[in-house]
Design a protein around this motif. Structure first.
Motif, PDB file in Angstrom:
ATOM      1  N   PRO A 196       0.820  -1.220   0.000  1.00 15.42           N
ATOM      2  CA  PRO A 196       0.000   0.000   0.000  1.00 15.42           C
ATOM      3  C   PRO A 196       0.849   1.262   0.000  1.00 15.42           C
ATOM      4  N   PHE A 197       0.381   2.271  -0.716  1.00 14.53           N
ATOM      5  CA  PHE A 197       1.048   3.562  -0.717  1.00 14.53           C
ATOM      6  C   PHE A 197       0.503   4.385   0.435  1.00 14.53           C
ATOM      7  N   LYS A 198       1.352   4.625   1.431  1.00 14.89           N
ATOM      8  CA  LYS A 198       0.968   5.411   2.596  1.00 14.89           C
ATOM      9  C   LYS A 198       2.236   5.984   3.210  1.00 14.89           C
ATOM     10  N   GLU A 199       2.105   6.629   4.347  1.00 15.07           N
ATOM     11  CA  GLU A 199       3.287   7.184   5.013  1.00 15.07           C
ATOM     12  C   GLU A 199       3.988   6.077   5.802  1.00 15.07           C
ATOM     13  N   TYR A 200       5.305   5.972   5.618  1.00 16.65           N
ATOM     14  CA  TYR A 200       6.099   4.971   6.313  1.00 16.65           C
ATOM     15  C   TYR A 200       7.168   5.658   7.143  1.00 16.65           C
ATOM     16  N   ASN A 201       7.516   5.062   8.284  1.00 15.66           N
ATOM     17  CA  ASN A 201       8.605   5.624   9.073  1.00 15.66           C
ATOM     18  C   ASN A 201       9.944   5.183   8.491  1.00 15.66           C
ATOM     19  N   PHE A 202      11.039   5.768   8.997  1.00 13.00           N
ATOM     20  CA  PHE A 202      12.343   5.527   8.385  1.00 13.00           C
ATOM     21  C   PHE A 202      12.752   4.063   8.489  1.00 13.00           C
ATOM     22  N   SER A 203      12.444   3.431   9.600  1.00  7.31           N
ATOM     23  CA  SER A 203      12.788   2.019   9.758  1.00  7.31           C
ATOM     24  C   SER A 203      12.089   1.158   8.717  1.00  7.31           C
ATOM     25  N   ILE A 205      11.048   2.241   5.802  1.00  7.12           N
ATOM     26  CA  ILE A 205      11.650   2.585   4.510  1.00  7.12           C
ATOM     27  C   ILE A 205      12.954   1.827   4.311  1.00  7.12           C
ATOM     28  N   GLU A 206      13.760   1.731   5.356  1.00  2.96           N
ATOM     29  CA  GLU A 206      15.019   0.986   5.249  1.00  2.96           C
ATOM     30  C   GLU A 206      14.778  -0.459   4.813  1.00  2.96           C
ATOM     31  N   LYS A 207      13.749  -1.074   5.363  1.00  9.69           N
ATOM     32  CA  LYS A 207      13.434  -2.455   4.986  1.00  9.69           C
ATOM     33  C   LYS A 207      13.017  -2.537   3.523  1.00  9.69           C
ATOM     34  N   MET A 208      12.285  -1.526   3.049  1.00 10.08           N
ATOM     35  CA  MET A 208      11.878  -1.486   1.643  1.00 10.08           C
ATOM     36  C   MET A 208      13.096  -1.342   0.731  1.00 10.08           C
ATOM     37  N   ILE A 209      14.033  -0.517   1.165  1.00  7.66           N
ATOM     38  CA  ILE A 209      15.256  -0.321   0.377  1.00  7.66           C
ATOM     39  C   ILE A 209      16.051  -1.624   0.307  1.00  7.66           C
ATOM     40  N   MET A 210      16.129  -2.328   1.420  1.00  5.32           N
ATOM     41  CA  MET A 210      16.837  -3.605   1.435  1.00  5.32           C
ATOM     42  C   MET A 210      16.200  -4.596   0.470  1.00  5.32           C
ATOM     43  N   GLU A 211      14.888  -4.547   0.360  1.00 10.20           N
ATOM     44  CA  GLU A 211      14.211  -5.440  -0.580  1.00 10.20           C
ATOM     45  C   GLU A 211      14.557  -5.071  -2.020  1.00 10.20           C
ATOM     46  N   LEU A 212      14.644  -3.769  -2.299  1.00 20.90           N
ATOM     47  CA  LEU A 212      15.052  -3.326  -3.634  1.00 20.90           C
ATOM     48  C   LEU A 212      16.466  -3.796  -3.944  1.00 20.90           C
ATOM     49  N   LYS A 213      17.340  -3.751  -2.938  1.00 18.91           N
ATOM     50  CA  LYS A 213      18.710  -4.221  -3.148  1.00 18.91           C
ATOM     51  C   LYS A 213      18.738  -5.726  -3.386  1.00 18.91           C
ATOM     52  N   THR A 214      17.867  -6.453  -2.695  1.00 19.50           N
ATOM     53  CA  THR A 214      17.771  -7.895  -2.918  1.00 19.50           C
ATOM     54  C   THR A 214      17.330  -8.197  -4.346  1.00 19.50           C
ATOM     55  N   MET A 215      16.479  -7.316  -4.888  1.00 16.35           N
ATOM     56  CA  MET A 215      15.996  -7.486  -6.255  1.00 16.35           C
ATOM     57  C   MET A 215      17.066  -7.149  -7.291  1.00 16.35           C
ATOM     58  N   GLY A 216      18.108  -6.382  -6.876  1.00 13.31           N
ATOM     59  CA  GLY A 216      19.186  -6.098  -7.824  1.00 13.31           C
ATOM     60  C   GLY A 216      19.803  -4.721  -7.736  1.00 13.31           C
ATOM     61  N   ALA A 217      19.105  -3.738  -7.145  1.00 18.71           N
ATOM     62  CA  ALA A 217      19.648  -2.375  -7.096  1.00 18.71           C
ATOM     63  C   ALA A 217      20.886  -2.319  -6.206  1.00 18.71           C
ATOM     64  N   GLU A 303      27.000  24.461  -2.600  1.00 17.95           N
ATOM     65  CA  GLU A 303      27.448  24.523  -1.204  1.00 17.95           C
ATOM     66  C   GLU A 303      26.321  24.896  -0.251  1.00 17.95           C
ATOM     67  N   THR A 304      25.129  25.168  -0.764  1.00 19.46           N
ATOM     68  CA  THR A 304      23.990  25.426   0.121  1.00 19.46           C
ATOM     69  C   THR A 304      23.266  24.135   0.489  1.00 19.46           C
ATOM     70  N   ILE A 305      23.645  23.023  -0.127  1.00 16.35           N
ATOM     71  CA  ILE A 305      22.977  21.747   0.105  1.00 16.35           C
ATOM     72  C   ILE A 305      23.610  21.042   1.310  1.00 16.35           C
ATOM     73  N   SER A 306      22.778  20.622   2.237  1.00 21.23           N
ATOM     74  CA  SER A 306      23.290  19.862   3.391  1.00 21.23           C
ATOM     75  C   SER A 306      23.270  18.379   3.083  1.00 21.23           C
ATOM     76  N   VAL A 307      24.348  17.686   3.442  1.00 20.53           N
ATOM     77  CA  VAL A 307      24.417  16.229   3.320  1.00 20.53           C
ATOM     78  C   VAL A 307      24.924  15.676   4.639  1.00 20.53           C
ATOM     79  N   GLU A 308      24.120  14.832   5.263  1.00 16.84           N
ATOM     80  CA  GLU A 308      24.446  14.287   6.584  1.00 16.84           C
ATOM     81  C   GLU A 308      24.483  12.769   6.533  1.00 16.84           C
ATOM     82  N   LYS A 309      25.582  12.190   6.971  1.00 16.80           N
ATOM     83  CA  LYS A 309      25.658  10.739   7.077  1.00 16.80           C
ATOM     84  C   LYS A 309      24.896  10.292   8.318  1.00 16.80           C
ATOM     85  N   ILE A 310      24.037   9.282   8.149  1.00 16.12           N
ATOM     86  CA  ILE A 310      23.177   8.869   9.267  1.00 16.12           C
ATOM     87  C   ILE A 310      23.381   7.382   9.579  1.00 16.12           C
TER      88      ILE A 310
END
Length: 310
Positions: A196-203, A205-217, A303-310
């Motif tokens: 379902p398309f809805k709001e997800y918390n970061f944790s 989302i991380e699991k969704m990203i891991m699934e995409l990586k499992t698929m090949g990304a 140089e106005t863009i912030s990038v933070e390692k998390i």
């Protein structure tokens, strides 16, 4: 060398009106046409950044002139394969009073599938190790949904870097070729994973990203619109990327510009922080202009863009 591939380009006919209502007679004050297609947008931004880029793909012979004229105007190298017909037209109606935009997009149809083989042969003959190939956008009717996988496989055989920016079934197929980078948003991820398309918390989302990586990304650049983006790297590092500050003029092409900025960072062998800054700056600069950002629009924002390692 960077190759940017567009299989479903478009002529975008933009209509500006002070009021637009469905089911009524409407009047407009201004209209204009610009060339479109996600890969073409990517190549124009990269060309402005002075990268060695070639725009390729498939388009209609009968209305190719606006594309060729713009390529000549900006001095963009190109090698398209033409079918006997028209490239699709998209209509975009901008209601200036309400700051609303209605889009009516063509689907596109290609019947001459030999052109796909011509394009693949061209890539096989010209790609070299460490070249970058960016395949972007939807597929016209008649094109097999595994075409991006086939292009990705060619890149792998040539040791070229493959970036894929698409959605739906063509992403599900294309990701099997293990692209170096994909750039989905949450809605597109939900579509890929059939959730379902809805709001997800970061944790979550991380699991969704891991699934995409499992698929090949290998790497995932997650676009979050006005909230910026997240980059999930192949080695497990995660980065939160901010946005450029400015007045929104036109969001069309902003995501394509982000891909262009990121690819430019790879092309120049910049570190990941600077590469992500280029991506966000290019995306923001395009959002602040009427069409696609130029080098002089992008570089002051980096140089106005912030990038933070998390």
């Amino acid at each position: 060398m960077i190759y940017s591939i567009t299989l479903n380009p478009a002529l975008d006919h933009i209509i500006e009106t002070d009021g637009f209502n469905i089911g009524e007679t409407n009047y407009y004050s201004q209209d204009y046409t610009v060339i479109g297609g996600k890969g073409i947008n990517v190549s124009i931004v990269l060309n402005s950044l002075k990268a060695n880029v070639l725009s390729t793909g498939i388009m209609g012979e009968k209305n190719k002139n606006p594309f060729i004229q713009k390529f000549d105007e900006v001095n963009l190298k190109n090698k398209f394969f033409f079918f006997d017909g028209n490239t699709r037209t998209n209509f975009k109606i901008k209601n200036l009073n309400k700051n609303e935009e209605t889009e009516i997009n063509g689907i596109g149809i290609i019947k001459e599938l030999k052109l796909l083989n011509d394009l693949k042969d061209f890539l096989s003959s010209n790609l070299e190790k460490d070249d970058i190939v960016i395949a972007s956008g939807s597929l016209p009717n008649g094109v097999p949904t595994n075409i991006y996988k086939e292009i990705g496989d060619i890149c792998n055989s040539k040791e070229a870097t493959f970036i894929l920016d698409t959605s739906k079934i063509q992403m599900i197929e294309g990701i099997k070729s293990k692209p170096f980078l994909i750039k989905p948003n949450i809605e597109e991820i939900c579509e890929i994973l059939n959730i379902p398309f809805k709001e997800y918390n970061f944790s979550e989302i991380e699991k969704m990203i891991m699934e995409l990586k499992t698929m090949g990304a290998k790497n995932v650049l997650l676009s979050m619109g006005s909230k910026g983006s997240y980059f999930f790297s192949e080695n497990g590092d995660k980065y939160k990327v901010g946005i450029a500050k400015g007045k929104l003029v036109n969001s069309v092409g902003s995501g394509d510009s982000m891909i262009a900025g990121f690819a430019y960072g790879l092309y120049k062998k910049l570190d990941i922080i600077k590469t992500l800054k280029y991506g966000a700056a290019a995306g923001g600069a395009t959002a602040f202009t009427q069409w696609l950002a130029q080098k002089e629009d992008i570089e002051p924002l980096i140089e106005t863009i912030s990038v933070e390692k998390i």
